[in-house]
Design a protein around this motif. Structure first.
Motif, PDB file in Angstrom:
ATOM      1  N   PRO A  54       0.810  -1.224   0.000  1.00 36.94           N
ATOM      2  CA  PRO A  54       0.000   0.000   0.000  1.00 36.94           C
ATOM      3  C   PRO A  54       0.840   1.270   0.000  1.00 36.94           C
ATOM      4  CG  PRO A  54      -0.055  -1.051   2.160  1.00 36.94           C
ATOM      5  CD  PRO A  54       0.643  -2.005   1.235  1.00 36.94           C
ATOM      6  N   ALA A  55       2.135   1.161   0.288  1.00 31.55           N
ATOM      7  CA  ALA A  55       3.007   2.328   0.202  1.00 31.55           C
ATOM      8  C   ALA A  55       3.303   2.696  -1.250  1.00 31.55           C
ATOM      9  CB  ALA A  55       4.314   2.062   0.947  1.00 31.55           C
ATOM     10  N   LYS A  56       3.114   1.743  -2.159  1.00 34.19           N
ATOM     11  CA  LYS A  56       3.406   1.992  -3.575  1.00 34.19           C
ATOM     12  C   LYS A  56       2.148   1.998  -4.441  1.00 34.19           C
ATOM     13  CE  LYS A  56       6.280  -1.392  -4.352  1.00 34.19           C
ATOM     14  NZ  LYS A  56       7.268  -2.228  -5.054  1.00 34.19           N
ATOM     15  N   VAL A  57       1.079   1.354  -3.975  1.00 35.01           N
ATOM     16  CA  VAL A  57      -0.139   1.189  -4.772  1.00 35.01           C
ATOM     17  C   VAL A  57      -1.238   2.099  -4.226  1.00 35.01           C
ATOM     18  CG1 VAL A  57      -1.953  -0.431  -5.434  1.00 35.01           C
ATOM     19  CG2 VAL A  57       0.440  -1.176  -5.408  1.00 35.01           C
ATOM     20  N   THR A  58      -1.798   2.940  -5.082  1.00 28.29           N
ATOM     21  CA  THR A  58      -2.858   3.848  -4.646  1.00 28.29           C
ATOM     22  C   THR A  58      -4.231   3.189  -4.666  1.00 28.29           C
ATOM     23  OG1 THR A  58      -3.094   4.693  -6.912  1.00 28.29           O
ATOM     24  CG2 THR A  58      -1.590   5.870  -5.437  1.00 28.29           C
TER      25      THR A  58
END
Length: 207
Positions: A54-58
């Motif tokens: 979730p830090a990379k995927v919106t």
């Protein structure tokens, strides 16, 4: 109208088969590479959702034609910070506008779509410029002896496994579908029958 087998037994069999340790290990190799707004083709039971960062995927949008599988995907475990939605649709006719995703994820899906070239064309259509196609698929083995067994088994296998094909080429089909292969890895999955165990995974970009 779906048969009782398709509605009740097949989802349980697919969950068991597709969540085997070797297949989950393969998912863990490719799914964390996803970034931005992500479309997952054939999200099925949502087995990939636990591997998105979730830090990379919106956002993850999943598409699948099976209401039974979509229900399982909606209930699948994932990081609560990850925004997930699952919609009805097929890979060959995606209900999304052009150039709307940063990444398309396709794991163990091209084996069962009705028309792989159409599915790949749709994936290209919805990817933004510079977007990436992440794939992990089983398919036609390079060894003639294994491939012969795949051809013998496939007619029965398709009926039992929801239209899953054993003899579809993987990376060559993706390249023929208008993608440039940036990286491809290949092997037989351990602890898996060789007729179903040839696996290819990697990253591609629209050519």
């Amino acid at each position: 109208m779906a048969s009782l087998y398709d509605r009740w037994l097949l989802p349980k069999l697919l969950t068991c088969a597709c969540s085997s340790p070797p297949m989950m290990k393969q998912r863990a190799k490719i799914v964390p590479k996803a970034e931005g707004r992500v479309l997952e083709l054939g999200i099925g039971m949502g087995l990939n959702l636990a591997y998105y960062d979730p830090a990379k995927v919106t956002e993850v949008k999943g598409v699948d034609p099976s209401p039974e599988l979509r229900a399982r995907a909606e209930a699948a475990t994932h990081d609560p910070a990850l925004k997930v939605s699952v919609v009805d649709g097929t890979a060959e006719a995606l209900p999304f506008p052009d150039r709307s995703f940063d990444c398309v994820v396709c794991t163990f899906t091209l084996c069962s779509v009705h028309t792989p070239p159409a599915a790949l064309a749709e994936a290209r259509r919805v990817l933004k410029p510079g977007g990436r196609f992440l794939f992990c698929e089983h398919g036609l083995a390079p060894d003639p002896g294994v491939a012969n067994w795949q051809r013998r088994i496939e007619p029965v296998w398709k009926r039992l496994a929801g239209g899953c094909h054993l003899t579809r080429p993987v990376s060559s089909s993706i390249a023929a579908g208008g993608f440039r292969l940036e990286r491809v890895d290949r092997m037989y999955l351990p602890k898996t029958p060789r007729f179903a165990g040839w696996n290819e995974w990697g990253v591609a970009t629209p050519a």
